[in-house]
Design a protein around this motif. Structure first.
Motif, short mmCIF file in Angstrom:
data_model
loop_
_atom_site.label_atom_id
_atom_site.label_comp_id
_atom_site.label_asym_id
_atom_site.label_seq_id
_atom_site.Cartn_x
_atom_site.Cartn_y
_atom_site.Cartn_z
N THR A 140 0.83 -1.21 -0.23
CA THR A 140 0.13 -0.04 -0.14
C THR A 140 0.72 1.58 0.29
OG1 THR A 140 -2.02 -1.34 1.23
CG2 THR A 140 -1.47 0.37 1.48
N ARG A 162 -2.75 -2.17 -3.45
CA ARG A 162 -4.39 -2.04 -2.84
C ARG A 162 -3.89 -1.41 -1.53
NH1 ARG A 162 -8.28 -4.20 -5.79
NH2 ARG A 162 -8.99 -5.31 -3.55
N PRO A 172 -2.32 -6.89 0.03
CA PRO A 172 -0.91 -5.78 -0.48
C PRO A 172 0.23 -6.27 -0.23
CG PRO A 172 -2.89 -4.69 0.28
CD PRO A 172 -3.17 -6.06 0.75
#
Length: 95
Positions: free
Chosen positions: A3, A8, A47
């Motif tokens: 992230t 994501r 992620p």
């Protein structure tokens, strides 16, 4: 990608089909194809996780020469880079 790297914010959850854009032509090119990544029910990919999975691509003639073992490409949600993929094996040769 994590992230913090721009990936994501939430994990991919199994049991459905994830259909991001796949960009084989570079960050400034918007000529992309759609790929289908299906994870088994109950599997989760957070992620920054790395997975090896089968996937399918809807390709068009100008993309065929780009589909080779070892090739890396950008996996994007819209224009946002969320991951980088590497082709490990061609299961159904591109014609």
């Amino acid at each position: 990608m994590s992230t913090e790297e721009g990936g994501r914010k939430s994990p991919l959850l199994g049991g459905g089909s994830y259909r991001p854009n796949h960009n084989f032509f570079g960050p400034d090119n918007r000529d992309m194809c759609i790929g289908f990544i299906e994870l088994p029910e109950g599997q989760q990919v957070a992620p920054a996780d790395t997975i090896q999975t089968e996937m399918g691509l809807l390709i068009y003639p100008t993309l065929k020469p780009k589909i080779t073992v070892g090739r890396q490409w950008r996996i994007q949600e819209g224009g946002k880079l969320v991951a980088v993929g590497t082709i490990l094996e061609l299961l159904d040769p591109v014609r």
